[in-house]
Write a protein that holds these residues in place. Structure first.
Motif, mmCIF file in Angstrom:
data_model
loop_
_atom_site.group_PDB
_atom_site.id
_atom_site.type_symbol
_atom_site.label_atom_id
_atom_site.label_comp_id
_atom_site.label_asym_id
_atom_site.label_seq_id
_atom_site.Cartn_x
_atom_site.Cartn_y
_atom_site.Cartn_z
ATOM 1 N N LYS A 2 8.583 34.064 -7.676
ATOM 2 C CA LYS A 2 7.561 33.545 -8.603
ATOM 3 C C LYS A 2 7.936 32.185 -9.186
ATOM 4 C CE LYS A 2 4.842 37.462 -9.460
ATOM 5 N NZ LYS A 2 3.927 38.125 -10.390
ATOM 6 N N TYR A 29 2.995 31.497 -11.165
ATOM 7 C CA TYR A 29 4.046 32.189 -11.894
ATOM 8 C C TYR A 29 3.805 33.680 -12.105
ATOM 9 C CZ TYR A 29 8.295 32.847 -14.445
ATOM 10 O OH TYR A 29 9.534 33.296 -14.805
ATOM 11 N N TRP A 61 5.973 40.423 -13.638
ATOM 12 C CA TRP A 61 7.173 39.873 -12.986
ATOM 13 C C TRP A 61 7.294 40.406 -11.566
ATOM 14 C CZ3 TRP A 61 11.592 40.895 -10.382
ATOM 15 C CH2 TRP A 61 12.574 39.903 -10.350
ATOM 16 N N ASN A 89 4.063 40.971 -6.397
ATOM 17 C CA ASN A 89 4.150 39.845 -5.457
ATOM 18 C C ASN A 89 5.437 39.044 -5.602
ATOM 19 O OD1 ASN A 89 1.852 40.370 -4.036
ATOM 20 N ND2 ASN A 89 0.760 38.516 -4.604
ATOM 21 N N ASN A 90 6.508 39.709 -6.003
ATOM 22 C CA ASN A 90 7.790 39.037 -6.176
ATOM 23 C C ASN A 90 8.857 39.697 -5.302
ATOM 24 O OD1 ASN A 90 9.590 37.177 -7.187
ATOM 25 N ND2 ASN A 90 9.379 37.801 -9.317
ATOM 26 N N ASP A 133 9.524 28.817 -13.558
ATOM 27 C CA ASP A 133 8.963 27.978 -12.504
ATOM 28 C C ASP A 133 9.206 26.494 -12.788
ATOM 29 O OD1 ASP A 133 7.066 28.657 -14.686
ATOM 30 O OD2 ASP A 133 5.942 27.037 -13.757
ATOM 31 N N SER A 143 -2.215 40.429 -11.578
ATOM 32 C CA SER A 143 -1.615 39.768 -12.737
ATOM 33 C C SER A 143 -2.587 38.877 -13.498
ATOM 34 C CB SER A 143 -0.402 38.934 -12.296
ATOM 35 O OG SER A 143 0.660 39.776 -11.930
ATOM 36 N N ASN A 201 -4.131 29.088 -6.166
ATOM 37 C CA ASN A 201 -3.159 29.815 -5.348
ATOM 38 C C ASN A 201 -3.847 30.296 -4.069
ATOM 39 O OD1 ASN A 201 -0.429 30.699 -5.626
ATOM 40 N ND2 ASN A 201 -1.193 32.787 -5.582
#
Lengths: 321, 321, 321, 321
Positions: A262, A320, C176, C179-180, D48, D220, D319
């Motif tokens: 991220k 992020y 967090w 997708n991490n 980031d 998210s 994104n």
């Protein structure tokens, strides 16, 4: 304002190029050539641009252009350039694998700015590196630059579903990929050739194995790579070596924090972290496979070729979350 | 041990049937007919069965069978039964839409055990309800049973990617679906007909609208449904009505806790929660679209037809996390 | 019907035990002891059981019990057994790390049925293996059994968020983790000790390194592990060795297909695939960290201790999608 | 270059502000005040930005500043402004709920540029709208502007996990949220007050109900909202009304394509789609809850107050995948 064209406008890398070039202050997006989408609005495919642009895919190529980006399937760039003509001053950035291996038969420069910035500035033809190749090469390049790659390198990396391209397939179907994980092409990934080439350019006697296991992750964007090999120096020496090597890199940073996807997704950055365990140096690198691993790096190369600031058009806001 | 067959073995609902019937103590899985996979091991498609079974897809149908499940595309069950013959004693459970609407031309019973348990026990032919239809019908059925549906019902439901079937499509591609959300077929979903039919069976004068907006969620399994309508009674009266109505239901439970998908995914349960706001009764229902919304309910219907315990083969461990 | 108790009922592994034992035909779940949830319904925490049970968490321990499962934090099992008393015939399965290392001071048997089935059958006290330890040990155990581990083993494995326990933390926060991807505890994971112990039991002179990089994946359940090392034999020899070694294993299967997490999530299975590249043997193993890596294996051990069929209560339907 | 400060720098909205303002060409980020992180590098939280900035969180407030953004918890902005002093020329953008309701006691303008652009340009104090409020208000504002809201509006919207803030909680734990879906605060969400206020400003006699069911999605970022109500005109009339109303909006676009979250995530855009079914007009709106629903809109308001181009600093790359 230079004039730019894109060949093959419907895929992921073309989409990212359009998103970047559309906002690039030094450039006008002259045409986006797509045989499958001729005449359609660009927003039919790249729907995040709805409301912003009424650009259309074109069925014609403007050969009198300053720069052209080739976003064709692997193997198709060679064919395309055989069949199509551009002006003598047109610079070309090819995003396929076709010209990545050095060869007397072509004049493409391998476009990894961290190792070839001066050559890229003078180049007319760029072979843009592969996504895994970028993540892995950046992880071990400083070692090769000092001829310190003396043993096998053990590499494990995971990529998102965009790494597999836009075509529909079982392993990119949501019900398969969601909450799943799998390895593929172990020890035999096609990017190993270009990584080996980069290592041997810097450390000609390099003959150890690059043991690479790629994996499919259940996310859309990003590559996370761990690589370890024997290194006789201390962690501090390794950090000094890497920080010096990447001192003037515009997008590659050596950090001491834990790295994760991220931090880099939707940016053109590569973050590198070093750790030492006994004799082993562990290098972790993360980047966005579609940006630093493809279209972002292509724009970076173009910026270098045209004398723009390196990060022009590439000061991207991370997602992020 | 009764003998069972499955027609159309490669899709999601067939896969779930195989997973359940394979462990069902009252039944032997006699054949799984698939024209596309004839002769292949079942584990080629339903890979979670690797190591457990060497069953193969068959190209032949055993017509002398106790029960057959039709897992064919919508419209294909009618055609299949026209072209194929089963013994007079073979019971049929059809998972398609083909026989869900009552009609003098066929003898299929709509297989919603919560409303038609006694008819199902005596039936030979079952039209298994749709997934959205099950979630929505169970949410409002007790109201219709007391003729209390007096105003429009406002329904919003979201389903997982398995709801769209196994075929590859843009909206089931991982890079599209992951972290995404969208509505589709608003006010016009094909399940509205069977829901209306169920309401009118219980409350013939029902003439209000069922305003239904379906959505695509970024998960694989599950339906979450909210429905609200005017209800003049108190919350306690509504709870008493619902709890009485579902008192002897094997898999549908009225609870007072907040409900969410993970409570029911990979089970055959439907959970229902009631809340009252002013004049409005809000009903939230959750179920697994492939189990209570398809294959689990099909087995439940079979259990009823053959006099097995209702939950035989269906005491499933939730995934939960 | 034997009587069973669970100590520490609110965590992930206790939840999985309850889900399995609740349906286990040879056993009655006598009590679930939780100091934090005393008197609360079990469904407050394990909400997938809503509608099925009105079991409550208990504040008292029944010491006259046939078997007790300890689901306490690492370090707390020793303390608990010092402070609490069970009858002489009570068998104990401890899911923590506390008794995994052999020691004259305790009589716990390391409960990996693939290597110690006969000892487990006679044991009264079982130290249930760790999740990563199970995945890695099963990947290389057949090599050690023939004293063929002659070089370093290079291991990379990824686990789901349930591997981190129920407590709230930054790296298990949805924003967090979603997708991490990230590595952690490289070369220093606490499970290395028990893996090394298992190897040395079979191949006492084993002295090579187990280079292990664990990773955090963005899924809830499952471990995917790749391990490679030098192996002078052919692929066929490796497959014969592995298939023989796991010939009578109830849940571990050597397959030739590509393996991935969805094949095993919500089951007690471990799938193993072998590939050969030059001198290297690549072993890929997949399992569910909460089942084969914890609670499922605990029940398997109990089944062995009490002479039940090995897979009693463990014929679980995979989630698969 | 104007000088800007941020109060409360560690949360999601502050992070997004920093990401935007850091690259904003008309502004210098003078300080980021955080009592919990004083002296720490901004990259400790907003990782980031690693490699790009060595900004630190500050424990001191520069009161002689051109603009300050308040990113404090709801209820804390009032308290903060009572206890702290800014120069007479300092403009304030408050991202909390504290000043969203008009009141003789304060001079804050509700900062929805689509309805109050001219007032915002002249304002010194802005109450930045809520995320759900923005998505819902934009969906029905053109109707109210023509006094066409004559019946109840039925609204269902889903938000991502960032909507719940950075604090750790059960429903933002990955193992709970992943592949899950649930409704919450039905009919009683706190944003209803500000939406009603906006409607009554335009259509004073508006007295129908806004029936709003919010949901938690397993992603998210992003809000997807459907709203329907009776509308006697044709679809074409509705589209003309909406397109006229949003004709000069910088970020809100009426489109005819199906809308979904990925079109807007990581941008400051709101897309609106209209459909007509019988008497009902269905409006679907999508936006990024942290940008158009919070920090992006805050910067838009600032751009208006200082006479910058509306989209300065807000030409963000989506994104998309």
């Amino acid at each position: 304002m230079i004039q730019a064209g894109i060949i093959g406008g419907a895929g992921y890398t073309a989409g990212e190029l359009i998103r970047i070039l559309w906002r690039h202050p030094g450039l006008n997006l002259n045409f986006i050539y797509s045989t499958s989408q001729t005449g359609m609005p660009v927003t039919k495919i790249h729907q995040d641009l709805l409301g912003e642009t009424n650009l259309q895919f074109s069925g014609e190529i403007n050969s009198d252009i300053d720069v052209v980006f080739l976003c064709l399937g692997h193997g198709n760039s060679i064919k395309f350039l055989e069949e199509n003509y551009f002006s003598e001053t047109t610079k070309i950035v090819d995003l396929s694998t076709d010209y990545r291996m050095s060869d007397e038969g072509h004049m493409f420069v391998y476009g990894l700015p961290e190792s070839k910035k001066e050559q890229i500035k003078k180049a007319n033809f760029i072979a843009n590196p592969g996504c895994f190749a970028t993540a892995i090469t950046l992880a071990i390049l400083p070692l090769a630059s000092e001829k310190l790659l003396k043993d096998d390198v053990h590499i494990n990396a995971v990529t998102g579903a965009t790494g597999a391209g836009t075509s529909l397939s079982e392993t990119t179907h949501f019900t398969w990929r969601d909450n799943n994980f799998s390895a593929y092409k172990a020890f035999e990934h096609q990017h190993l050739a270009e990584i080996n080439q980069s290592m041997k350019n810097l450390q000609p006697e390099f003959s150890s194995a690059l043991n690479f296991i790629p994996n499919r992750g259940n996310f859309s964007r990003g590559i996370h790579c761990t690589a370890y090999t024997n290194f006789s120096g201390s962690l501090e020496e390794a950090q000094e070596l890497y920080k010096n090597y990447y001192n003037d890199a515009a997008f590659t940073f050596v950090v001491e924090e834990e790295v994760h996807l991220k931090q880099v997704v939707n940016t053109n950055k590569c973050l590198i972290r070093l750790q030492k365990f006994g004799d082993k140096l562990l290098i972790t690198s993360v980047l966005d496979n579609l940006l630093k691993g493809a279209s972002g790096q292509a724009v970076h190369n173009m910026n270098l070729m045209f004398g723009f600031e390196e990060d022009m058009g590439l000061r991207l806001k991370a997602n992020y979350f």
